[in-house]
Design a protein around this motif. Structure first.
Motif, short mmCIF file in Angstrom:
data_model
loop_
_atom_site.label_atom_id
_atom_site.label_comp_id
_atom_site.label_asym_id
_atom_site.label_seq_id
_atom_site.Cartn_x
_atom_site.Cartn_y
_atom_site.Cartn_z
N LEU A 88 16.97 -7.84 -27.40
CA LEU A 88 16.91 -7.37 -28.78
C LEU A 88 18.32 -7.25 -29.37
O LEU A 88 18.56 -7.63 -30.53
N ALA A 89 19.26 -6.72 -28.58
CA ALA A 89 20.63 -6.55 -29.06
C ALA A 89 21.29 -7.90 -29.32
O ALA A 89 21.92 -8.12 -30.37
N VAL A 90 21.15 -8.82 -28.38
CA VAL A 90 21.80 -10.13 -28.50
C VAL A 90 21.19 -10.92 -29.66
O VAL A 90 21.91 -11.53 -30.47
N GLU A 91 19.87 -10.92 -29.76
CA GLU A 91 19.22 -11.66 -30.84
C GLU A 91 19.61 -11.11 -32.20
O GLU A 91 19.79 -11.86 -33.17
N HIS A 92 19.76 -9.81 -32.30
CA HIS A 92 20.22 -9.19 -33.55
C HIS A 92 21.60 -9.71 -33.94
O HIS A 92 21.83 -10.10 -35.09
N TRP A 120 20.81 -10.16 -21.39
CA TRP A 120 21.90 -10.71 -22.21
C TRP A 120 22.07 -12.20 -21.95
O TRP A 120 22.12 -13.00 -22.89
N ARG A 121 22.15 -12.59 -20.67
CA ARG A 121 22.31 -14.00 -20.33
C ARG A 121 21.12 -14.82 -20.82
O ARG A 121 21.29 -15.92 -21.36
N ALA A 122 19.91 -14.30 -20.60
CA ALA A 122 18.72 -15.06 -20.96
C ALA A 122 18.66 -15.32 -22.46
O ALA A 122 18.28 -16.41 -22.90
N ALA A 123 19.04 -14.32 -23.27
CA ALA A 123 19.00 -14.49 -24.72
C ALA A 123 20.01 -15.54 -25.18
O ALA A 123 19.70 -16.38 -26.04
N LEU A 124 21.21 -15.51 -24.60
CA LEU A 124 22.21 -16.51 -24.98
C LEU A 124 21.79 -17.90 -24.51
O LEU A 124 21.95 -18.89 -25.23
N ARG A 125 21.25 -17.98 -23.30
CA ARG A 125 20.83 -19.28 -22.77
C ARG A 125 19.69 -19.87 -23.61
O ARG A 125 19.69 -21.06 -23.92
N GLN A 126 18.74 -19.03 -23.99
CA GLN A 126 17.62 -19.50 -24.79
C GLN A 126 18.09 -20.00 -26.16
O GLN A 126 17.52 -20.96 -26.71
N ALA A 127 19.13 -19.37 -26.70
CA ALA A 127 19.66 -19.78 -28.01
C ALA A 127 20.63 -20.95 -27.90
O ALA A 127 21.12 -21.44 -28.92
N ILE A 131 27.94 -18.63 -22.77
CA ILE A 131 27.85 -17.32 -22.10
C ILE A 131 29.25 -16.91 -21.65
O ILE A 131 29.79 -17.49 -20.70
N PRO A 132 29.86 -15.93 -22.30
CA PRO A 132 31.21 -15.50 -21.91
C PRO A 132 31.20 -14.86 -20.52
O PRO A 132 30.14 -14.44 -20.02
#
Length: 258
Positions: A88-92, A120-127, A131-132
């Motif tokens: 939720l945080a990453v997608e926001h 966090w990783r999953a949200a960035l990977r899906q988008a 990934i820093p």
């Protein structure tokens, strides 16, 4: 702890709180030893579980509930969906226009911290975003302050998700001291939903966890074990659903130069 205590009182039980001097096998053994000398009918553990501690619990005759520690045989583990909260945080932040999101994690011996990092990783990977490198820290404000000092020197950082609100508080101070504006230069999102976050400058965007509900769930699960009755399947290992609270510390990226 408040949710556990209130639910226990309503059920006609008293509570005894023992704080761990050290969160390892020795500290847990000392705490359980103190409780064993009292008329205790069940225990709720809020601490990271090492293999030795987990083995001791499995062989204990006292019914036990472990908060958010994974699955250990017959031990019940009510928890918050920490991975969902991180997503939720990453997608926001991505929806606001940030290219990627950095993450300051909690201690890696806590499963909650690992789940938040996984989300966090999953949200960035899906988008499909970069990934820093993860920044490892503790739960407290000092950890956030030290990480904030490092991130303030990087012009490529525009958004950070902290594993706790305390970390985020420390990071806000470090960024402010170095002239980095929040959220103009860097957006910061915390996790837990502590009441103080609303009164920071800027007020803190956070992932709120319903800890009172989690405490009540722990006690419900523990009493079912003590009374040797079955919980409904859906409540056997209940998950509390986190929610995103958007405040002033997060916004669209306005400047990439500091």
């Amino acid at each position: 702890m408040r949710g556990v205590e209130q639910a226990a009182r309503r059920a006609g039980y008293g509570t005894c709180i023992v704080e761990l001097a050290r969160p390892d096998d020795v500290g847990m053994a000392e705490a359980i030893g103190r409780l064993a000398r009292q008329p205790v009918v069940g225990t709720v553990i809020i601490a990271p579980l090492t293999p030795g501690v987990a083995a001791g619990i499995l062989h204990s005759a006292v019914p036990t509930v472990v908060v958010g520690a994974g699955t250990f045989g017959h031990v019940q583990v009510p928890t918050v969906d920490h991975a969902l909260g991180a997503r939720l945080a990453v997608e926001h932040l991505l929806d606001l226009g940030h290219e990627t999101v950095w993450h300051l994690s909690g201690p890696q011996d806590w499963q909650q911290a690992r789940h938040r990092a996984d989300g966090w990783r999953a949200a960035l990977r899906q988008a499909g975003r970069r990934i820093p490198p993860i920044m490892l820290g503790g739960w407290g404000a000092e950890s956030g302050y030290e990480a904030g000092r490092l991130l303030a020197e990087r012009a490529d950082v525009s958004a950070v998700f902290c594993a706790s609100d305390q970390q985020a508080m420390g990071m806000l101070r470090a960024l402010c001291e170095r002239g980095v504006r929040v959220p103009d230069d860097v957006s910061v999102v915390g996790c837990d939903g502590i009441p103080e976050g609303e009164y920071l400058t800027p007020s803190l965007t956070t992932v709120r966890q319903d800890f009172d509900a989690l405490g009540r769930s722990c006690l419900t699960t523990l009493l079912a074990t003590i009374e040797q009755r079955e919980l409904p399947t859906a409540a056997g290992c209940p998950w509390a659903v986190p929610t995103l609270v958007v405040r002033a510390s997060s916004g669209p990226p306005r400047s990439q130069s500091r």
